[in-house]
Design a protein around this motif. Sequence first.
Motif, PDB file in Angstrom:
ATOM      1  N   TYR A   1       6.943  -3.316   4.417  1.00  0.00           N
ATOM      2  CA  TYR A   1       6.050  -2.213   4.570  1.00  0.00           C
ATOM      3  C   TYR A   1       5.921  -0.979   3.883  1.00  0.00           C
ATOM      4  O   TYR A   1       5.315  -0.120   3.934  1.00  0.00           O
TER       5      TYR A   1
ATOM      6  N   HIS B   1       0.787  -0.907   3.173  1.00  0.00           N
ATOM      7  CA  HIS B   1       0.594  -1.262   4.553  1.00  0.00           C
ATOM      8  C   HIS B   1      -0.178  -2.758   4.828  1.00  0.00           C
ATOM      9  O   HIS B   1      -0.620  -2.977   5.575  1.00  0.00           O
TER      10      HIS B   1
ATOM     11  N   VAL C   1       1.403  -5.288   7.347  1.00  0.00           N
ATOM     12  CA  VAL C   1       1.058  -4.919   8.702  1.00  0.00           C
ATOM     13  C   VAL C   1      -0.555  -4.898   9.047  1.00  0.00           C
ATOM     14  O   VAL C   1      -0.734  -5.499  10.371  1.00  0.00           O
TER      15      VAL C   1
ATOM     16  N   GLU D   1       7.614  -3.691  13.216  1.00  0.00           N
ATOM     17  CA  GLU D   1       8.152  -2.493  12.440  1.00  0.00           C
ATOM     18  C   GLU D   1       7.369  -1.882  11.201  1.00  0.00           C
ATOM     19  O   GLU D   1       6.725  -2.665  10.772  1.00  0.00           O
ATOM     20  N   ILE D   2       7.235  -0.387  11.043  1.00  0.00           N
ATOM     21  CA  ILE D   2       6.599   0.024  10.180  1.00  0.00           C
ATOM     22  C   ILE D   2       7.435   1.139   9.510  1.00  0.00           C
ATOM     23  O   ILE D   2       8.433   1.662  10.105  1.00  0.00           O
ATOM     24  N   ASP D   3       6.827   1.611   8.517  1.00  0.00           N
ATOM     25  CA  ASP D   3       7.342   2.835   7.679  1.00  0.00           C
ATOM     26  C   ASP D   3       7.096   4.034   8.492  1.00  0.00           C
ATOM     27  O   ASP D   3       5.844   4.024   9.154  1.00  0.00           O
TER      28      ASP D   3
ATOM     29  N   ARG E   1       4.038   6.218   8.532  1.00  0.00           N
ATOM     30  CA  ARG E   1       2.785   5.575   8.431  1.00  0.00           C
ATOM     31  C   ARG E   1       2.403   5.299   9.782  1.00  0.00           C
ATOM     32  O   ARG E   1       1.215   4.473  10.101  1.00  0.00           O
TER      33      ARG E   1
ATOM     34  N   ALA F   1      -0.879   2.882  11.027  1.00  0.00           N
ATOM     35  CA  ALA F   1      -0.558   1.867  12.086  1.00  0.00           C
ATOM     36  C   ALA F   1      -1.388   1.742  13.156  1.00  0.00           C
ATOM     37  O   ALA F   1      -2.215   0.946  13.844  1.00  0.00           O
TER      38      ALA F   1
END
Length: 285
Positions: A193, A222, A225, A245-247, A250, A254
């Motif tokens: 990500y 992104h 994702v 799971e994400i940055d 962001r 998301a």
Amino acid sequence: MSRDHERIRQVTERLAAAGVPSPRVDARLLVEHVVAVAGSCDGCGAALLDGLVSRRADREPLQLVLGRTWFRELELRCAPGVFIPRPETEIVAGVAIDEARRHGAAIVAEPCTGTGAIALSVAVEVSGARIVATDVDPRAVATARDNLGRVLAGEAGAPLVADQVEILDGDLLAPLAPELRGRIDVLVANPPYLPASDRGSWQPEVADHDPDRALVGGTDGHEVVERLLADATAWLRPGGLVVLEIDDRRAGDARAAATAVGLTAVDVVRDLTGADRAVVARRAR
């Protein structure tokens, strides 16, 4: 001061001089590992310790130096070129586990499995769950299957589980059997990500050892994702949960991406440091 404590002090100083983060923790784990393997840090043990400390001082990740890492209830093998699971991902796994426990025999899909940490945690913590994990990297698939074998054999510090985990080679959800479409209870992943522009900013433990494809999601970061959020609308059963799971930079993107594809009950879960760690959403009923 005992001899081992003196060794830990010496190793701590050596690692600190090399710029290693948390040098005392790493020093203790290295000394404990050598004592467990060689019986002491004298003689052959001293030579073993020196070699391991040299590797860590060169900024090789501690998990690769030791050949293992810990994730929730599991002790997992690590391998060069395979993404090393982070403690914050335990929060992501926990959300998926809590959701899977609400179902009698949950079907869980985990793309981007790496070492198999999330998939195997679900297997040992959720009775009766069926887990299908995938990874596009053959080295990761081999490592995850090795860890699965160790769990099944009772060697990973976790209860024995039935042979209900399948680990497949391929991109995201493409390897899944078509009959699972619309039947998955939980889709969980720690996908790549980070944006390509982040390259060059990472510590040596990451830049020199984690595979780039497990870190960078594309030019924007992104892309993967967004693909998984879109796929969730087809693969989840009505009311099924996606956890990605994400940055932490962001979270807004998301949320917007999940809403744009028609997912509902969109939320963001924070980790123990307070950082935005995962986007959570449901397929509409």
